[in-house]
Design a protein around this motif. Structure first.
Motif, PDB file in Angstrom:
ATOM      1  N   PHE A 176      13.943  10.433 -17.530  1.00 25.62           N
ATOM      2  CA  PHE A 176      13.616  11.556 -16.653  1.00 25.62           C
ATOM      3  C   PHE A 176      14.547  12.742 -16.957  1.00 25.62           C
ATOM      4  O   PHE A 176      15.579  12.903 -16.309  1.00 25.62           O
ATOM      5  N   PRO A 177      14.176  13.566 -17.944  1.00 27.55           N
ATOM      6  CA  PRO A 177      14.973  14.761 -18.211  1.00 27.55           C
ATOM      7  C   PRO A 177      14.948  15.731 -17.044  1.00 27.55           C
ATOM      8  O   PRO A 177      15.860  16.542 -16.876  1.00 27.55           O
ATOM      9  N   GLU A 178      13.898  15.640 -16.232  1.00 26.56           N
ATOM     10  CA  GLU A 178      13.748  16.475 -15.048  1.00 26.56           C
ATOM     11  C   GLU A 178      13.372  15.584 -13.862  1.00 26.56           C
ATOM     12  O   GLU A 178      12.838  14.481 -14.046  1.00 26.56           O
ATOM     13  N   PRO A 179      13.640  16.029 -12.624  1.00 29.97           N
ATOM     14  CA  PRO A 179      13.271  15.219 -11.458  1.00 29.97           C
ATOM     15  C   PRO A 179      11.757  15.029 -11.370  1.00 29.97           C
ATOM     16  O   PRO A 179      10.987  15.903 -11.771  1.00 29.97           O
ATOM     17  N   ARG A 180      11.364  13.894 -10.842  1.00 27.21           N
ATOM     18  CA  ARG A 180       9.940  13.581 -10.727  1.00 27.21           C
ATOM     19  C   ARG A 180       9.692  12.883  -9.396  1.00 27.21           C
ATOM     20  O   ARG A 180      10.319  11.871  -9.090  1.00 27.21           O
ATOM     21  N   THR A 181       8.767  13.438  -8.602  1.00 24.13           N
ATOM     22  CA  THR A 181       8.513  12.905  -7.261  1.00 24.13           C
ATOM     23  C   THR A 181       7.057  12.487  -7.099  1.00 24.13           C
ATOM     24  O   THR A 181       6.146  13.120  -7.644  1.00 24.13           O
ATOM     25  N   ILE A 182       6.865  11.424  -6.319  1.00 30.83           N
ATOM     26  CA  ILE A 182       5.527  10.940  -5.972  1.00 30.83           C
ATOM     27  C   ILE A 182       5.428  10.862  -4.454  1.00 30.83           C
ATOM     28  O   ILE A 182       6.286  10.266  -3.791  1.00 30.83           O
ATOM     29  N   LEU A 183       4.383  11.455  -3.904  1.00 25.11           N
ATOM     30  CA  LEU A 183       4.089  11.383  -2.476  1.00 25.11           C
ATOM     31  C   LEU A 183       2.963  10.376  -2.277  1.00 25.11           C
ATOM     32  O   LEU A 183       1.859  10.557  -2.803  1.00 25.11           O
ATOM     33  N   CYS A 184       3.231   9.308  -1.534  1.00 24.32           N
ATOM     34  CA  CYS A 184       2.231   8.262  -1.315  1.00 24.32           C
ATOM     35  C   CYS A 184       1.498   8.502   0.002  1.00 24.32           C
ATOM     36  O   CYS A 184       2.136   8.663   1.047  1.00 24.32           O
ATOM     37  N   LEU A 185       0.159   8.513  -0.046  1.00 22.75           N
ATOM     38  CA  LEU A 185      -0.661   8.810   1.119  1.00 22.75           C
ATOM     39  C   LEU A 185      -1.742   7.749   1.304  1.00 22.75           C
ATOM     40  O   LEU A 185      -2.241   7.181   0.332  1.00 22.75           O
ATOM     41  N   SER A 186      -2.117   7.514   2.563  1.00 20.82           N
ATOM     42  CA  SER A 186      -3.224   6.618   2.886  1.00 20.82           C
ATOM     43  C   SER A 186      -4.470   7.458   3.118  1.00 20.82           C
ATOM     44  O   SER A 186      -4.497   8.299   4.020  1.00 20.82           O
ATOM     45  N   VAL A 187      -5.516   7.231   2.306  1.00 26.17           N
ATOM     46  CA  VAL A 187      -6.711   8.076   2.363  1.00 26.17           C
ATOM     47  C   VAL A 187      -7.968   7.220   2.257  1.00 26.17           C
ATOM     48  O   VAL A 187      -8.049   6.324   1.416  1.00 26.17           O
ATOM     49  N   ILE A 188      -8.936   7.512   3.106  1.00 20.27           N
ATOM     50  CA  ILE A 188     -10.281   6.936   2.994  1.00 20.27           C
ATOM     51  C   ILE A 188     -11.251   8.101   2.902  1.00 20.27           C
ATOM     52  O   ILE A 188     -11.323   8.936   3.810  1.00 20.27           O
ATOM     53  N   ALA A 189     -12.009   8.155   1.808  1.00 16.04           N
ATOM     54  CA  ALA A 189     -12.981   9.231   1.600  1.00 16.04           C
ATOM     55  C   ALA A 189     -14.380   8.640   1.470  1.00 16.04           C
ATOM     56  O   ALA A 189     -14.569   7.548   0.927  1.00 16.04           O
ATOM     57  N   ALA A 190     -15.347   9.380   1.980  1.00 14.89           N
ATOM     58  CA  ALA A 190     -16.756   8.993   1.900  1.00 14.89           C
ATOM     59  C   ALA A 190     -17.591  10.270   1.799  1.00 14.89           C
ATOM     60  O   ALA A 190     -17.071  11.376   1.982  1.00 14.89           O
ATOM     61  N   PRO A 191     -18.877  10.146   1.520  1.00 13.94           N
ATOM     62  CA  PRO A 191     -19.714  11.348   1.430  1.00 13.94           C
ATOM     63  C   PRO A 191     -19.779  12.132   2.739  1.00 13.94           C
ATOM     64  O   PRO A 191     -19.969  13.344   2.727  1.00 13.94           O
TER      65      PRO A 191
END
Length: 338
Positions: free
Chosen positions: A215-230
């Motif tokens: 990781f030469p640079e910082p790296r972030t992940i945002l974890c989300l709970s999602v349910i999608a439908a039409p």
């Protein structure tokens, strides 16, 4: 317009009511292949124990099978609960995976046990205060830099000739943010179950960040709970499985993931305590049409200044869960992988 962040997913390998464990395991491959084709950046498996509705107790096995069945998506742990394992065992497992699938494996590490107190005892899990020692030992094995008088300096990590894949620290309170930056790891925040804001944690991580080879640079992940439908209506209907099962789980009634039709009926008999559980945790669940979910995901990513968003989705139907991921990829403008 394509999103200005990478899109990834987490799979808990759910075992739906009416399905077998074998079917749940086969579904992990189907989802991995679908996500690979859709253009998702990475797929992570979370280590959980003692939960009848979740089959992701051994992430490295699922990682190996998914990586072998896909072409471009990164596959990793989100995460390995390090206190449940001897660090040498993790070093061996993830070096093996990296050797088999060079450049496509991630090692996400968490300090939680991934189960209740009984599971912790059965696993001989270490106490939370030991996490820093476990992590230092894991890194010393990988970097072969134990002091010469340390007994582990005589233990070569097998397989040799390969290093551990990129390492991430997982957090849900911000406590791991600064340490993740100081040792040059990536940092993932569990906003899918934590009410703590992610933005301050990401800011703390970036302020403390020291570059590393991975990781030469910082790296972030945002974890989300999602349910999608039409439609909004269908998404809300599908989400009843998650809501009811979470309420039952928190109040001590464990079961496989309930179909939404049955969940609707069960919801009528929930206790006030169980209803409060849903009201509290439901504030973190994003449910609706793919278009609206894409807008809300993008907004949350901007607010947190996340480099990447990782989606977890709880739907009883495996087919409709895959559809949810496909709808989100399309709505966010993710380019399919050739």
């Amino acid at each position: 317009m394509p999103a200005n962040f990478k899109l990834s997913l987490q799979d808990l390998a759910p075992i739906a009511q009416g399905s077998s464990t074998e079917e749940a395991m086969a579904e992990t491959i189907k989802l991995a292949q679908a996500a690979d084709g859709l253009g998702y950046e990475r797929l992570w498996y979370a280590e959980h124990h003692g939960m009848p509705s979740i089959a992701s107790s051994v992430p490295e096995i699922l990682i190996g099978s998914a990586a072998a069945a896909t072409k471009g998506i990164r596959v990793g742990s989100g995460g390995v609960m390090l206190l449940n394992h001897a660090p040498l065992r993790i070093a061996e497992a993830y070096r093996t995976l990296e050797a088999l699938h060079p450049g496509r494996i991630d090692l996400g590490l968490g300090r939680a046990p991934g189960g209740d107190g009984y599971a912790m005892r059965a696993l001989r899990s270490g106490g939370g205060e030991e996490f820093s020692n476990y992590l230092a030992e894991l890194m010393a094995f990988d970097e072969d830099n134990f002091p010469s008088d340390h007994p582990f300096s005589r233990v070569p990590v097998s397989p040799g000739g390969v290093r551990l894949p990129p390492k991430w620290l997982l957090g849900s309170s911000g406590a791991s943010a600064q340490p993740a930056g100081q040792i040059g790891f990536g940092y993932a925040f569990a906003a899918h179950f934590s009410h703590t804001p992610a933005a301050p944690a990401f800011a703390s991580y970036r302020a403390a960040f020291e570059p590393s080879a991975d990781f030469p640079e910082p790296r972030t992940i945002l974890c989300l709970s999602v349910i999608a439908a039409p439609t909004e209506e269908e998404a809300k209907f599908l989400a009843t499985s998650q809501a009811v099962n979470w309420a039952l789980f928190v109040t001590g009634e464990q079961r496989r993931l309930t179909p939404p039709e049955e969940a609707l009926e069960r919801a009528k008999t929930l206790t006030p305590q169980q209803q409060q559980v849903i009201a509290h945790q439901g504030a973190l669940w994003m449910v609706g049409s793919a278009e609206r979910m894409a807008e809300e995901i993008s907004q949350k990513a901007r607010e947190a200044q996340a480099d990447e968003v990782m989606i977890t989705t709880t739907i009883h139907s495996y087919e409709l869960r895959r559809r949810s991921f496909a709808l989100l990829a399309e709505a966010l403008g993710v380019a399919p992988r050739a």
